[in-house]
Design an enzyme around this catalytic site. Structure first.
Site, PDB file in Angstrom:
ATOM      1  CD  GLU A   1      -2.775   2.368  -2.972  1.00  0.00           C
ATOM      2  OE1 GLU A   1      -3.946   2.780  -2.964  1.00  0.00           O
ATOM      3  OE2 GLU A   1      -2.017   2.468  -2.000  1.00  0.00           O
TER       4      GLU A   1
ATOM      5  CG  ASP B   1      -1.830   1.168   1.322  1.00  0.00           C
ATOM      6  OD1 ASP B   1      -2.761   1.230   0.503  1.00  0.00           O
ATOM      7  OD2 ASP B   1      -1.621   2.036   2.189  1.00  0.00           O
TER       8      ASP B   1
END
Length: 573
Positions: A252, A210
């Site tokens: 991401e 993330d």
């Protein structure tokens, strides 16, 4: 069950390049014990459904111990599990159950920051000279790194927050309760790798990392995509490849394609091939809003232009593409003018907006128009990259804009028309999020049980399209060629994969208009081949020297395999 007993799937180093991913929120999928919150036992109960659907890999967002002020992305313990969703043993059982069905599992791993409730942060703020004193980014002033943008502009006035206990400011790129880790500290780097090893040792198939662009801060920069960040991520990749082969790292990085390509770490070998020693996969964020723009404007150019601007990626790597997920439909990677257009078209109620995006599910965004939902799904499954479906979109679930933050798109999976949608036997007030009560999208009319009984339902159609895609590796591994065409409302492209038994050529033609549209395509390089429609197996007239004419219904599409005719003149299927 010991770690050594965990089931691991067979060797297939590039499995992710042809996989269909499915994001599932554990807390919203199935509650088997009437506690009001979904857990790993409940998710394990529904693995047969996911196998039937055709899912290759599950992406599970954070389930670590957390105050849950940001849906679990505020991690308080990287090796602990929220008590309400299970134990490590429950996770083992779920993982083995998935592997037994040929389904891989990746989980979210939040490297950039922790919760302010994490013991590391509590130790850092209370003992600046202790072992965790410099685990985070502290400063006596809030004037450093002023060129770094504030991401959550709706709620955070600054990237710095004053801590009364330590008497200093701490740095955070996201919410103020999510302090950023200090990756200039080698002990932080080692701690991250140790936490990854904890899960990989169980047989986990990889991570979605993330918010990777923000790991480091440097004066005079925007704090994104820094060289130090890439070096850290290459270290992560080496650690995974050396110790856990056939696992995947999906990054991401909500950036422009030219910046995201750098997260593959492209390096050229002596033979001229380009390899990627950093990420295996990365999300292609700019494609998603342009699909919505293209269909609403009835023009292929938003999609064609972003695909033209997308550089080639290294061999063995793959894009991840999606329509919706657990966050808002982000509009960071569009112009201010396009952002205003998207808000005007898709977020007419201010409650539908969140940060720089739109917090709505796919079906409500498309006014529950089945033709549009099918067209969007066909684009997701056929454009370059591995598709990521969001739980519930296969049945056209709705959302609840009255819930706070992004919770409106994270409501319980609608399985039956019974109370609590077949999610839980708890009283409605105990559910961690309320079920959808809307007359259009409510569980009485939108649920798995009803659609399983209807062969013409969106669920059965989605399953059929997934299985068709899985039969043709060209969708995952093939080249992409935009064919243009005579009609700007029609997006046409070819996915082509060379092979020993001949080239696998897939022609995709998509009508982005709500009205029927004709299109003429230049297919002369495929002269003599017979287009065979993949859904019904219907052969179309052979390709000749003249432009190939097709007519599509409003928001209709075709998938063809361009086949070589055999000696009898019939197409080779």
């Amino acid at each position: 069950m010991s770690i050594a007993e965990s089931t691991v799937l067979g060797e297939e180093p590039e499995w992710f390049r042809t996989a269909v991913f499915y994001e599932v929120l554990v807390r919203s999928f199935r509650d088997p014990n009437a506690g009001g919150t979904g857990d790993f036992r409940g998710l394990a109960e529904k693995l047969d459904y996911l196998q039937w659907l055709g899912v290759d890999c599950l992406w599970v967002p954070p389930f670590f111990s957390s105050p849950l002020r940001d849906g679990g992305y505020d991690v308080a313990d990287y090796t602990g599990i929220l008590p309400e969703i299970g134990t490590v043993e429950d996770f083992h059982a779920f993982l083995d159950g998935a592997h037994e069905r040929g389904i891989r599992v990746i989980i979210d791993f939040v490297m950039n920051h922790t919760s302010d409730a994490h013991p590391w942060f509590q130790a850092s703020r209370s003992d600046p000279d202790g072992p965790y004193g410099d685990f985070y980014v502290w400063s006596d002033t809030d004037e450093l790194y002023q060129d770094a943008r504030v991401i959550f502009v709706d709620t955070e006035p600054s990237n710095w927050t004053w801590d009364q206990t330590r008497g200093q400011y701490y740095w955070h790129r996201f919410f103020h309760h999510q302090p950023d880790l200090n990756f200039d500290n080698p002990k932080v780097q080692d701690a991250m790798l140790e936490a990854m090893a904890f899960w990989l040792d169980m047989g986990l198939d990889g991570f979605r990392l993330d918010a990777v662009p923000y790991l480091y801060e440097r004066p005079g920069t925007n704090g994104e995509n820094l060289p130090e960040t890439h070096e850290m991520l290459k270290r992560v990749r080496r650690f995974v490849d050396d110790n856990y082969p056939d696992r995947v790292l999906l990054y991401e990085a909500n950036q422009w394609p030219t910046d995201v390509v750098e997260y593959f770490g492209p390096e050229e070998r002596e033979d001229g091939t380009v390899v990627g020693p950093e990420s295996h996969m990365a999300f292609h964020f700019p494609v998603m809003p342009r699909i919505f723009m293209a269909v609403r404007r009835e023009s292929r150019f938003p999609i064609s232009e972003i695909m033209e601007q997308t550089p080639a990626i290294p061999e063995g790597c793959q894009w991840g593409i999606f329509l919706r997920n657990h966050d808002e439909l982000t509009l960071e990677m569009v112009t201010d003018e396009d952002r205003d257009y998207m808000w005007g078209e898709y977020a007419k109620d201010p409650r539908m907006k969140a940060n720089i995006g739109i917090r709505r599910r796919l079906a409500p965004l498309l006014d529950n128009d089945t033709n549009q939902i099918e067209l969007f799904t066909a684009l997701l499954l056929s454009l370059p990259g591995s598709p990521v479906l969001y739980y519930g979109d296969e049945i056209g679930m709705g959302d609840n804009i009255w819930l706070g933050d992004r919770d409106g798109v994270r409501t319980p999976m609608q399985r039956t028309p019974d109370r609590n949608v077949g999610f839980s036997a708890a009283t409605p007030g105990k559910l961690h999020l309320p079920t959808i009560q809307d007359p259009v999208y409510g569980y009485q009319s939108v649920n798995v049980e009803a659609q399983l009984e209807n062969p013409s339902s969106l669920l059965h159609w989605t399953r059929r399209m997934i299985h068709i895609r899985r039969q043709r590796d060209a969708f995952g591994l093939g080249t992409f060629e935009d064919l243009g065409g005579s009609n700007p409302a029609v997006l046409s492209y070819v996915r082509e994969l060379p092979g020993d038994g001949g080239d696998d050529v897939i022609l995709c033609v998509n009508n982005l208009s709500r009205f029927p549209q004709p299109v003429e395509l230049d297919l002369r390089k495929y002269e003599g081949r017979v287009p065979v429609e993949l859904i019904g197996g219907v052969p179309f007239p052979a390709v000749g020297e003249l432009p190939y004419l097709l007519t599509l219904s409003g928001h209709g599409f075709y998938w063809f395999r361009l086949t070589d005719p055999d000696t009898t003149g019939r197409p080779v299927l």
